[in-house]
Design a protein around this motif. Structure first.
Motif, PDB file in Angstrom:
ATOM      1  N   SER A 129      -2.733   6.481  10.902  1.00 10.45           N
ATOM      2  CA  SER A 129      -3.681   6.899   9.985  1.00 10.45           C
ATOM      3  C   SER A 129      -3.766   8.370  10.075  1.00 10.45           C
ATOM      4  O   SER A 129      -3.837   8.924  11.380  1.00 10.45           O
ATOM      5  CB  SER A 129      -5.091   6.166  10.256  1.00 10.45           C
ATOM      6  OG  SER A 129      -5.587   6.414  11.610  1.00 10.45           O
ATOM      7  N   ASN A 154       2.963   3.363  10.098  1.00 14.11           N
ATOM      8  CA  ASN A 154       1.609   2.758  10.542  1.00 14.11           C
ATOM      9  C   ASN A 154       0.887   3.809  11.353  1.00 14.11           C
ATOM     10  O   ASN A 154       0.849   3.911  12.398  1.00 14.11           O
ATOM     11  CB  ASN A 154       1.979   1.594  11.635  1.00 14.11           C
ATOM     12  CG  ASN A 154       0.854   1.058  12.441  1.00 14.11           C
ATOM     13  OD1 ASN A 154      -0.525   1.143  11.668  1.00 14.11           O
ATOM     14  ND2 ASN A 154       0.703   0.616  13.676  1.00 14.11           N
ATOM     15  N   LEU A 205      -1.905   1.984   0.144  1.00 15.83           N
ATOM     16  CA  LEU A 205      -2.537   1.504   1.345  1.00 15.83           C
ATOM     17  C   LEU A 205      -1.692   0.235   2.029  1.00 15.83           C
ATOM     18  O   LEU A 205      -2.143  -0.248   2.911  1.00 15.83           O
ATOM     19  CB  LEU A 205      -3.831   0.232   0.570  1.00 15.83           C
ATOM     20  CG  LEU A 205      -4.854   1.204   0.210  1.00 15.83           C
ATOM     21  CD1 LEU A 205      -5.811   0.477  -0.519  1.00 15.83           C
ATOM     22  CD2 LEU A 205      -5.699   2.160   1.576  1.00 15.83           C
ATOM     23  N   LYS A 265     -10.299  -0.378   0.821  1.00 21.09           N
ATOM     24  CA  LYS A 265      -9.484   0.359   1.877  1.00 21.09           C
ATOM     25  C   LYS A 265      -9.831  -0.716   3.018  1.00 21.09           C
ATOM     26  O   LYS A 265      -8.759  -1.028   3.843  1.00 21.09           O
ATOM     27  CB  LYS A 265     -10.078   1.613   2.178  1.00 21.09           C
ATOM     28  CG  LYS A 265      -9.188   2.608   2.738  1.00 21.09           C
ATOM     29  CD  LYS A 265      -9.680   4.063   2.842  1.00 21.09           C
ATOM     30  CE  LYS A 265      -8.829   5.182   3.271  1.00 21.09           C
ATOM     31  NZ  LYS A 265      -9.601   6.349   3.014  1.00 21.09           N
ATOM     32  N   ASP A 266     -10.879  -0.952   3.002  1.00 30.10           N
ATOM     33  CA  ASP A 266     -11.431  -1.841   4.155  1.00 30.10           C
ATOM     34  C   ASP A 266     -10.635  -3.400   4.237  1.00 30.10           C
ATOM     35  O   ASP A 266     -10.148  -3.953   5.090  1.00 30.10           O
ATOM     36  CB  ASP A 266     -12.921  -2.211   4.297  1.00 30.10           C
ATOM     37  CG  ASP A 266     -13.297  -2.069   5.328  1.00 30.10           C
ATOM     38  OD1 ASP A 266     -12.882  -1.093   6.322  1.00 30.10           O
ATOM     39  OD2 ASP A 266     -14.689  -2.821   5.923  1.00 30.10           O
ATOM     40  N   LYS A 293      -1.732  -8.268   2.948  1.00 30.62           N
ATOM     41  CA  LYS A 293      -0.292  -7.687   2.757  1.00 30.62           C
ATOM     42  C   LYS A 293       0.299  -7.574   1.452  1.00 30.62           C
ATOM     43  O   LYS A 293       1.134  -6.878   0.957  1.00 30.62           O
ATOM     44  CB  LYS A 293       0.662  -8.640   3.588  1.00 30.62           C
ATOM     45  CG  LYS A 293       0.341  -8.617   5.108  1.00 30.62           C
ATOM     46  CD  LYS A 293       1.515  -9.406   5.601  1.00 30.62           C
ATOM     47  CE  LYS A 293       1.481  -9.140   7.369  1.00 30.62           C
ATOM     48  NZ  LYS A 293       0.208 -10.343   7.819  1.00 30.62           N
ATOM     49  N   LYS A 335      -6.896  -3.698   4.955  1.00 29.94           N
ATOM     50  CA  LYS A 335      -6.381  -3.852   6.623  1.00 29.94           C
ATOM     51  C   LYS A 335      -5.869  -5.175   6.588  1.00 29.94           C
ATOM     52  O   LYS A 335      -4.914  -5.320   7.430  1.00 29.94           O
ATOM     53  CB  LYS A 335      -7.454  -3.456   7.392  1.00 29.94           C
ATOM     54  CG  LYS A 335      -7.867  -2.061   7.552  1.00 29.94           C
ATOM     55  CD  LYS A 335      -9.028  -1.630   8.228  1.00 29.94           C
ATOM     56  CE  LYS A 335      -9.377  -0.166   8.133  1.00 29.94           C
ATOM     57  NZ  LYS A 335     -10.748   0.037   8.245  1.00 29.94           N
ATOM     58  N   GLN A 336      -6.335  -6.178   6.113  1.00 30.40           N
ATOM     59  CA  GLN A 336      -5.959  -7.627   6.444  1.00 30.40           C
ATOM     60  C   GLN A 336      -5.196  -8.113   5.457  1.00 30.40           C
ATOM     61  O   GLN A 336      -4.856  -9.371   5.456  1.00 30.40           O
ATOM     62  CB  GLN A 336      -7.278  -8.292   6.771  1.00 30.40           C
ATOM     63  CG  GLN A 336      -8.170  -8.373   5.553  1.00 30.40           C
ATOM     64  CD  GLN A 336      -9.406  -9.221   5.498  1.00 30.40           C
ATOM     65  OE1 GLN A 336     -10.029  -9.127   6.641  1.00 30.40           O
ATOM     66  NE2 GLN A 336      -9.729 -10.040   4.531  1.00 30.40           N
TER      67      GLN A 336
END
Lengths: 110, 843
Positions: free
Chosen positions: B840, B838, B173, B145-146, B152, B149-150
């Motif tokens: 959460s 976008n 995700l 998950k972490d 694609k 974020k960066q």
């Protein structure tokens, strides 16, 4: 986690036997009034089944005496007491405490 | 080191608190009624056992606690010593002790190894780079998950069951997701070539790319993953990789203490789940039984049951398990059981529907008598029944294809659950038989939920729930519980009975109706039905009784999939002036609404937030529009052609009649929506015969047709009267509609109502034309009342602060709902998909 009571305003703002949505921090909380029991319930506004912020706009009722909220989109039924979904038990809602004090409503969610 | 042994009871230590280790504890507690043993369990992970089968739900809103097999307090309540985050690092078989990573040494009398498995990571160069993950624990998921974020683009190595689960998680995700499989098809263990191909096309239609026959040679990138290189030298650019290439049993502890293990791993066990040491059991994915590792939860549970039984003096055995499975992968059903390919002499039945994306296959013995196995992709509703036939070796019907023929085909002859023997296992995860379920129902289980609670059936993979539901219903029917046409649990009335009660006793509120004729609080069925009946009879604006209105009626607009609304102003007969068209365009532009022409000749404006509805309607009403009631169970439109006014074939002025009829019946609440059309000649351009009531012009007047329908079950309307004049036409239509409103059931369109009406069309003609029931005065009077008291609901609402109170998203804030997001497509907005959003979700 430490949670605090948040004042969400005068009871008069919240219609009887209906749902309303409030923002507590960045959490959308659906608050419901049940005239039959003369009490308030609060659950997450997010319906995990269709992943939409819609529960506050659903109809309230009961299933065999348990107070329920019915999602306006696909009619999934959730218990307002413990958040369990009657329609498909893989889903459940977070339940928040809510109480009335001196004409104001307070919810415990943050 | 001194061993601690304070408890007098003999001690069982369970090494590993995964799903199977937990299940052992649960089964053991049930069987150890004399409480002979003290249970101790070590758990390597930082939390007690959780449901790994539904791990991907961690990404779709469930918390780790939601996934727990049982609450943390359950262990202490049942006197189980649980050591969380404390891995066992050594077993001393000679002294019968285990040592934990924190240096704790405990003696055991019996030891149960439930160490599970670890993901298999193939020896590919670069597999240790940042951005490469495995998919097994909640910690794995947190890391993913972490990192996501960066990232694609993500590739999942492994197109098996778990790999596809992981792909769904990756897509959730927000990453563009690829599945890379070494074999020439997806799910090679469960599917054949054709089934695999169909699943591939379904998955690709959900925007996940599938690459088959790909052997990953290298994971390239500078420190972190940037691309994959395959054996055929093709490449794929990715920023993240999830490896799901199978499992390896965790047998390292067993090896170190000298227990017998298999050549390719796994702790050898016999049919009692005993290892080579008679004081040590092994169960679940770490156990090797007759050369097989069972990576599914049902066999693991069975092993737990057998081991717990033996410890409590009940001799049961594990004799292998079939790998039948049913699950939902990336939104589609996949199931398989038994043999998936016909062996020599066996026969096959295959349905392969590439349009509906359904693949079904049965493998049948040469003599046609036995079901040997099968595959279901896209629609696995038949799974429960088929599995029963397969497991119980039941005789097949003469034409077995009926078992998998498409739903809706009346000839379908599934096996009735009541035909099964009492010994038939309905839930294979929890090993619950039909007999057990039946006794639970006899003992008072009053719902499927009750059944689950008291037998645990249906709480594992959930695949048997449809069959349980069938069994429950059949048992109920058998014991004489009558299924009536009553509306819901709150009223012993049908809709038409409720209509009569309200009309006759003059009831005007739901509370009064509930007090006199119902019970409880109400629900989404009876509340809106009562609201509709009050409107059909008394005709007050529906928001006078806000709490009765559901979804669309509650906000006088049509709720769309993303929780926003669409707005449809009335355009009677589809006729609109250029000025009004310009207003619609301007309003849509001002509020950035998506516009589309409807099938009923009007214009639908989409994407309004709940708080915008009143301001938008204020502008529309100021420009002369009124509510189009697209949100109500009421008249939609009267579609028309231009008729004799413009058309060289037209014989009557169909547009004027359509406008007049639409204005006459607008806003009237009915059991379901109703539509109409008026055609100016026999060419029927307005498609009037597909409407609830339709009118076609003749040289002499008008032909009236009733009971037509488009949509799901098309029906041509029946000719009700020919060559009638306008006045007669309106009289008949008034009575037809009022009689329908009075007598139809909830959500029953005129087509169904007419088909069910005793005496059919002739009866309807007798009632409407000859007044055979003597109710025409009442019908006429009621319709006159409705026409005379019409009000635009939106005009009423925007002038009433009380009604507008609910038209805001947050009662305590003016903020907008951030979860509502749009993207541009063909120069207009549309709701962002879940992947595109976008946002959460904070709970």
């Amino acid at each position: 986690m430490d949670t605090n009571w948040t004042n969400i305003g005068s009871v008069d703002l919240y219609p009887q036997d209906l749902g309303s949505c409030v923002l507590v921090g960045d959490v959308q909380v659906a608050v419901f009034h049940l005239a039959d029991e003369q009490r308030w319930y609060a659950v997450q506004n997010y319906n995990p089944q269709n992943e939409r912020m819609v529960l506050s706009r659903g109809i309230v009722g009961d299933e065999k005496g348990t107070p329920i909220i019915i999602c306006p989109l696909h009619k999934y039924r959730y218990s307002l007491k413990d958040g369990k979904c009657f329609t498909d038990e893989q889903y459940s809602l977070k339940v928040f405490e809510v109480r009335e004090e001196a004409g104001e409503l307070l919810v415990k969610a943050s | 080191m001194v061993a601690i042994h304070l408890v007098m009871k003999p001690r069982i230590i369970v090494v590993g608190n995964g799903m199977v280790g937990y299940k052992f504890c649960e089964k053991f507690l049930e069987k150890d009624t004399a409480s002979k043993y003290q249970l101790v369990t070590f758990c390597e992970e930082p939390r007690p056992a959780y449901d790994r089968v539904h791990l991907s739900e961690y990404f779709s809103g469930k918390s780790a606690e939601d996934l727990y097999m049982n609450k943390l307090s359950w262990y202490s309540e049942n006197d189980i010593e649980l050591y969380i985050g404390e891995k066992v690092v050594e077993i001393d078989r000679e002294h019968k002790t285990v040592t934990s990573c924190k240096g704790k040494v405990l003696e055991y009398d019996k030891l149960v190894m439930a160490t599970g498995s670890a993901p298999f990571v193939p020896p590919v160069p670069g597999a240790d780079k940042a951005g490469v993950f495995v998919y097994r624990t909640i910690e794995d998921l947190d890391l993913m998950k972490d990192y996501a974020k960066q990232a694609k683009t993500c590739a999942v190595i492994g197109g098996g069951l778990l790999g596809l689960e992981a792909a769904k998680a990756a897509q959730d995700l927000g990453m563009k997701t690829h599945v890379v499989e070494f074999a020439p098809r997806l799910m090679p263990r469960q599917l054949d070539t054709a089934g695999g191909l169909l699943l591939k096309s379904v998955i690709e239609s959900r925007d996940i790319s599938v690459h088959l026959n790909k052997n990953t040679k290298d994971i390239a990138g500078d420190g972190a993953v940037s691309k994959m290189v395959f054996a055929d030298d093709s490449e794929l650019d990715v920023d993240m990789i999830i490896i799901s290439a199978g499992i390896r049993p965790r047998d390292e502890l067993a090896k170190e203490c000298g227990l017998e293990v298999g050549e390719r791993g796994g702790i050898k066990v016999d049919k009692y789940m005993l290892t080579s040491d008679p004081n040590i059991f092994a169960i679940g994915e770490c156990a090797l039984y007759e050369g097989m590792i069972y990576g599914l939860v049902a066999p693991g549970y069975k092993m737990a049951d057998v081991a717990a039984g033996l410890l409590c003096g009940v001799e049961e055995t594990f004799e292998g398990a079939d790998m039948s499975t049913k699950l939902k992968l990336i939104g589609t059903d996949v199931a398989s059981f038994g043999e998936i390919e016909a062996k020599e002499g066996d026969r096959e039945i295959v349905i392969n529907d590439d349009f509906k994306k359904i693949y079904k296959k049965l493998v049948i013995s040469a003599d046609g008598k036995l079901l040997l196995g099968g595959i279901l992709v896209g629609d696995a509703d038949a799974y429960g029944g088929l599995l029963q036939i397969y497991q119980n070796k039941m005789a097949l019907p003469p034409e077995p294809i009926q078992l998998i023929s498409p739903a809706g085909d009346d000839s379908q002859v599934g096996t009735s659950v009541m035909d099964l023997p009492d010994s038939a296992q309905i839930c294979s995860c929890e090993a619950v038989t039909k007999g057990t379920l039946c006794s639970a129902i006899d003992d008072g289980a009053s719902s499927v939920g009750d059944l689950k609670a008291c037998t645990k059936a249906g709480t594992g993979c959930g695949g048997c729930v449809p069959l349980m539901t069938d069994l429950f219903k059949a048992k109920m029917a058998e014991s004489g519980v009558v299924v009536s046409s009553r509306l819901c649990e709150h009223f012993d009335l049908s809709r038409s009975e409720m209509y009569d009660v309200v009309k006759v006793s003059g009831i005007k509120t739901f509370d009064e109706l509930l007090e006199k004729h119902g019970k409880g609080v109400g629900c989404e069925i009876c509340k809106p039905t009562a609201g509709s009946i009050f409107a059909s009879i008394w005709n007050k604006p529906i928001l006078e009784q806000k709490k009765l209105q559901d979804t669309n009626d509650a906000f006088l607009a049509n709720m769309q999939q993303d929780g926003t609304y669409s707005i449809v102003p009335r355009i009677p007969g589809g006729e609109i002036t250029p000025d009004k068209l310009i207003v619609l365009g301007e309003v849509a532009k001002k509020y950035s609404l998506y516009t589309k022409i409807t099938g009923g000749q009007r214009i639908d404006l989409f994407g309004a937030r709940v708080d915008q509805l009143p301001v938008i309607w204020k502008e529309l009403i100021d420009a002369g529009f009124e509510s189009g009631h697209a949100y109500g169970k009421s008249l939609r439109t009267v579609k028309s052609c231009v008729g004799s006014a413009w058309c060289r074939f037209g014989v009557q002025d169909s547009t004027t009649l359509a406008i007049d009829l639409e204005k006459r019946y607008r806003g009237i609440r009915s059991p379901h929506k109703f539509k109409s059309g008026v055609s100016g000649c026999a060419r029927e351009c307005a498609e009037a015969r597909s409407k609830d009531f339709g009118i076609i012009a003749t040289e002499k007047g008008w032909n009236l047709y009733v009971g037509g329908n488009g949509g799901m079950t098309p029906r041509h309307a029946d000719l009700f009267a020919s060559d009638i004049d306008r006045e007669t036409l309106i009289k008949y239509t008034d009575r037809f509609l009022m009689y329908y409103i009075k007598t139809a059931e909830r959500l029953e369109r005129t087509s169904v109502w007419l088909t069910k009406l005793e005496g059919g069309l002739d009866k309807l003609k007798a009632v409407v034309i000859e007044d055979s029931l003597g109710i025409c005065d009442e019908l006429d009077e009621q319709m006159k009342h409705l026409v005379d008291t019409y009000e635009c609901e939106w005009k009423d609402a925007i002038n009433d602060p009380e009604k507008l109170k609910r038209f805001r998203h947050f009662t305590n804030s003016d903020e907008k709902d951030k979860s509502v997001q749009f993207v541009q497509e063909r120069d207009q907005i549309r709701p962002a998909t879940l992947q595109e959003r976008n946002f959460s979700i904070n709970l």
